[in-house]
Design a protein around this motif. Sequence first.
Motif, PDB file in Angstrom:
ATOM      1  N   LEU A   4      49.732  50.268  27.604  1.00 56.97           N
ATOM      2  CA  LEU A   4      49.472  49.858  28.988  1.00 56.97           C
ATOM      3  C   LEU A   4      50.458  48.749  29.345  1.00 56.97           C
ATOM      4  N   GLU A   5      51.291  49.020  30.355  1.00 57.47           N
ATOM      5  CA  GLU A   5      52.323  48.048  30.729  1.00 57.47           C
ATOM      6  C   GLU A   5      52.102  47.541  32.142  1.00 57.47           C
ATOM      7  N   ILE A   6      52.088  46.232  32.264  1.00 59.33           N
ATOM      8  CA  ILE A   6      51.989  45.628  33.589  1.00 59.33           C
ATOM      9  C   ILE A   6      53.327  44.948  33.861  1.00 59.33           C
ATOM     10  N   LYS A   7      53.952  45.340  34.980  1.00 61.34           N
ATOM     11  CA  LYS A   7      55.312  44.865  35.226  1.00 61.34           C
ATOM     12  C   LYS A   7      55.414  44.153  36.562  1.00 61.34           C
ATOM     13  N   ASP A   8      55.757  42.886  36.507  1.00 60.81           N
ATOM     14  CA  ASP A   8      56.059  42.077  37.695  1.00 60.81           C
ATOM     15  C   ASP A   8      55.044  42.319  38.827  1.00 60.81           C
ATOM     16  N   LEU A   9      53.789  42.183  38.496  1.00 62.66           N
ATOM     17  CA  LEU A   9      52.719  42.526  39.430  1.00 62.66           C
ATOM     18  C   LEU A   9      52.430  41.364  40.387  1.00 62.66           C
ATOM     19  N   HIS A  10      52.541  41.680  41.678  1.00 58.73           N
ATOM     20  CA  HIS A  10      52.210  40.706  42.738  1.00 58.73           C
ATOM     21  C   HIS A  10      51.036  41.255  43.539  1.00 58.73           C
ATOM     22  N   VAL A  11      49.992  40.460  43.666  1.00 58.48           N
ATOM     23  CA  VAL A  11      48.780  40.927  44.342  1.00 58.48           C
ATOM     24  C   VAL A  11      48.279  39.860  45.303  1.00 58.48           C
ATOM     25  N   SER A  12      47.819  40.322  46.491  1.00 61.83           N
ATOM     26  CA  SER A  12      47.252  39.383  47.461  1.00 61.83           C
ATOM     27  C   SER A  12      45.888  39.904  47.910  1.00 61.83           C
ATOM     28  N   VAL A  13      45.117  39.027  48.518  1.00 61.40           N
ATOM     29  CA  VAL A  13      43.876  39.457  49.172  1.00 61.40           C
ATOM     30  C   VAL A  13      43.884  38.952  50.612  1.00 61.40           C
ATOM     31  N   GLN A  14      43.124  39.686  51.427  1.00 67.08           N
ATOM     32  CA  GLN A  14      42.954  39.285  52.821  1.00 67.08           C
ATOM     33  C   GLN A  14      41.757  38.337  52.872  1.00 67.08           C
ATOM     34  N   THR A  15      41.953  37.145  53.398  1.00 62.70           N
ATOM     35  CA  THR A  15      40.828  36.232  53.565  1.00 62.70           C
ATOM     36  C   THR A  15      40.724  35.880  55.043  1.00 62.70           C
ATOM     37  N   ASP A  16      39.672  35.129  55.389  1.00 65.08           N
ATOM     38  CA  ASP A  16      39.509  34.712  56.788  1.00 65.08           C
ATOM     39  C   ASP A  16      40.681  33.842  57.240  1.00 65.08           C
ATOM     40  N   GLN A  17      41.310  33.198  56.263  1.00 64.94           N
ATOM     41  CA  GLN A  17      42.432  32.322  56.607  1.00 64.94           C
ATOM     42  C   GLN A  17      43.769  33.059  56.547  1.00 64.94           C
ATOM     43  N   GLY A  18      43.704  34.364  56.354  1.00 65.13           N
ATOM     44  CA  GLY A  18      44.943  35.131  56.283  1.00 65.13           C
ATOM     45  C   GLY A  18      45.186  35.652  54.872  1.00 65.13           C
ATOM     46  N   VAL A  19      46.396  36.124  54.655  1.00 66.21           N
ATOM     47  CA  VAL A  19      46.716  36.714  53.354  1.00 66.21           C
ATOM     48  C   VAL A  19      46.885  35.618  52.316  1.00 66.21           C
ATOM     49  N   LYS A  20      46.208  35.816  51.178  1.00 70.93           N
ATOM     50  CA  LYS A  20      46.329  34.822  50.118  1.00 70.93           C
ATOM     51  C   LYS A  20      46.969  35.471  48.893  1.00 70.93           C
ATOM     52  N   GLN A  21      48.058  34.875  48.449  1.00 70.63           N
ATOM     53  CA  GLN A  21      48.762  35.387  47.283  1.00 70.63           C
ATOM     54  C   GLN A  21      48.000  34.976  46.031  1.00 70.63           C
ATOM     55  N   ILE A  22      47.699  35.919  45.143  1.00 70.71           N
ATOM     56  CA  ILE A  22      46.946  35.546  43.938  1.00 70.71           C
ATOM     57  C   ILE A  22      47.770  35.784  42.663  1.00 70.71           C
ATOM     58  N   LEU A  23      48.247  37.003  42.480  1.00 68.26           N
ATOM     59  CA  LEU A  23      49.097  37.245  41.303  1.00 68.26           C
ATOM     60  C   LEU A  23      50.558  37.145  41.727  1.00 68.26           C
ATOM     61  N   ARG A  24      51.326  36.415  40.937  1.00 72.34           N
ATOM     62  CA  ARG A  24      52.716  36.130  41.308  1.00 72.34           C
ATOM     63  C   ARG A  24      53.671  36.547  40.204  1.00 72.34           C
ATOM     64  N   GLY A  25      53.634  37.824  39.868  1.00 66.24           N
ATOM     65  CA  GLY A  25      54.598  38.303  38.874  1.00 66.24           C
ATOM     66  C   GLY A  25      54.033  38.315  37.459  1.00 66.24           C
ATOM     67  N   VAL A  26      53.064  39.193  37.211  1.00 67.51           N
ATOM     68  CA  VAL A  26      52.462  39.277  35.874  1.00 67.51           C
ATOM     69  C   VAL A  26      53.192  40.345  35.062  1.00 67.51           C
ATOM     70  N   ASN A  27      53.578  39.985  33.850  1.00 69.85           N
ATOM     71  CA  ASN A  27      54.184  40.928  32.912  1.00 69.85           C
ATOM     72  C   ASN A  27      53.375  40.911  31.628  1.00 69.85           C
ATOM     73  N   LEU A  28      52.928  42.097  31.212  1.00 67.83           N
ATOM     74  CA  LEU A  28      52.091  42.160  30.021  1.00 67.83           C
ATOM     75  C   LEU A  28      52.124  43.574  29.467  1.00 67.83           C
ATOM     76  N   THR A  29      52.292  43.699  28.157  1.00 62.97           N
ATOM     77  CA  THR A  29      52.264  45.015  27.519  1.00 62.97           C
ATOM     78  C   THR A  29      51.203  45.009  26.421  1.00 62.97           C
ATOM     79  N   ILE A  30      50.307  45.977  26.491  1.00 65.12           N
ATOM     80  CA  ILE A  30      49.244  46.075  25.484  1.00 65.12           C
ATOM     81  C   ILE A  30      49.373  47.417  24.792  1.00 65.12           C
ATOM     82  N   ASN A  31      49.481  47.378  23.490  1.00 66.92           N
ATOM     83  CA  ASN A  31      49.517  48.608  22.717  1.00 66.92           C
ATOM     84  C   ASN A  31      48.115  48.946  22.233  1.00 66.92           C
TER      85      ASN A  31
END
Lengths: 254, 418
Positions: A4-31
């Motif tokens: 399972l490979e996670i590559k440069d993952l950027h994730v945001s959520v929509q909040t009442d205050q607008g878009v909130k950036q949560i993940l800012r470039g996650v890299n992880l490999t699990i065998n």
Amino acid sequence: MSVLEIKDLHVSVQTDQGVKQILRGVNLTINEGEIHAIMGPNGSGKSTLAYTIAGHPKYHVESGSILLDGAEVLTMTVDQRARAGLFLAMQYPVEIPGVTVTNFLRTAKTAIDGEAPAIRTWIKDVRGAMTNLRMDKSFAERNVNEGFSGGEKKRNEILQLELLKPKFAILDETDSGLDVDALKIVSEGVNRAKENTGLGLLLITHYTRILRYIHPDFVHVFVNGRIAEQGGPELADRLEDEGYDRFLVPEIVN
Amino acid sequence: MSVAPALKTTPTPGGSTLPESTTQHGNKAHTDGRFGYVPVQTRSDRFKSVNVADFDAVTGREAVWKLSPVAKFTDLTAGELDGAVYPISSEPVDGVTVDWVDRTDARIGTAGTPEERAAANAWSTFEKALAITVSGEEAKEITVTRAELGTGARAAHVIIEAKPFSQATVILQNNGDARLSENVEIILGESSNLTVVSVQEWNSGAVHLTNHFASVGKDARLKHVVVSLGGSIVRVNPSVRLAGSGSDTLLLGLYFADAGQHLEQQVYVFHDAPHSRSRVTYKGALQGQDARTVWIGDVLIGNKAAGTDSYEQNRNLVLSEGTRADSIPNLEIETGDIVGAGHASATGRFDDEQLFYLQSRGITEEEARRLVVRGFLTEVIQQIGSPALETRLQDAIEAELLSSDSLPAAVTPAVEAR
């Protein structure tokens, strides 16, 4: 050999205050067969990572990739991901009124395998797994998570982990709210699942307590939406002594 | 009763609200000016009569009718009804007698009195009452089926009596055509334990208006279940008076409204004795254009009802666009010396977290939706206590769900899609 490979993952959520950036470039490999612990302070994005892998619609993937044996997970629906071999043990499992544990487990197993399990061996498997997790027989006829204590809900998650036999499981704060006895029982279940199926584990936790019972091969410190430091089990010991303070000054993070 | 119903008011162009003049029997407008107008203050003070002539013509503005399509059943509220005996079927059961009794039967009128015109019309017209009488302490179950009522406007009266210390489950199974207004009196003797289930699986054009009046004696327990699945307009109004000390009632309801169907229930629990307990749970699903449900839940804790424990709830699951669910819980308390009183109401779409949980275990979205709806309604079915009926109702729900090709696509989850 699954990976399972996670590559440069950027994730945001929509909040009442607008878009909130949560993940800012996650890299992880699990065998397959590896145990990775992700540790970090509250609000660092650990659970967001877990729910993004599982495909919760609340989380918006801005960029990056999650590959399961080379196949793009992000384009799969939630149920397709589960059928592909991913499993999320949730921190707050949801109550499903009117649906018994027995019915739910059989429906899920049928969905995952693509065919109904052979009735005799299935009943034996369910009973055996429940006994191992010290779950009373009466659980089978109760509605899913309804009226379950915190510890019972977590055991029910691990019961599913053992029966559905995923390739990779993400355990989101499975240790939270458990007393020491329940923690041992749940940890035994996770270790048993790994021994039986050789699955890869992503163990998300705030505390090092569960790592006494489930021994990680790798420890990643998660701060401000990305991995700030990684190492072997010794890193967990250091966190136990020092806490997360040294990671919390933004300048030091990468 | 000398007060006008609360909703008999008409807004004037000036914006103030005036009482509408009324000629209802014993219900004259006050002569001391409009400021003397007092609406009905307490649920138990509503006008009641067994005589249809005592009620004004139904306008649809009355409290009991304001959410019902009254124009569609004027034959039942204003027409002449056929009060003759009709065919029933039931298997003999030890300890239960089923027979037709005269209007002079001493039990008639002991459990309640109509509060609206259709019920009074039926009461004025029925020739014989169907009496189901339960005795004996051993548990037993009887199903009385009515399936040949025809399409003519009809009146009926049913008595279900549980003798002291007796125990039984009585299922009223309704099928076929009907245009029926009826009153059902349920009388529980001391320490009896009675379950009454009224199942409406009428043909699609049927209209059924029924009032169930129950009187629950000392230490007796009534479980009352309303299951409305089939029929064009089905209105089942259970009214339970907890008359004896320590009496207890569980009122359950389950309804599934499809396109164009009107399913209504006005539930009333009157705690009129100390240490009485009530629980009300009604759950409904709505699906299809103009599927309509109404639930009104009134609980009155009278001043004699010290130590009362009461809770009522209504839940509606909206499965498609174009539906309407009214849910109106009301609670009146005349004594502060109670154990508890509460109510809850919620009407909503699928719980997205439930769907996510099921899907995260590999279950497809369509199957997950079915599981959630089935589970939502099963919660009520699980409490009926009759395994054969529970299985049959599960199958009926399943059939409703499968007949609904709109189910998977009609509702878009209220979450941001990726």
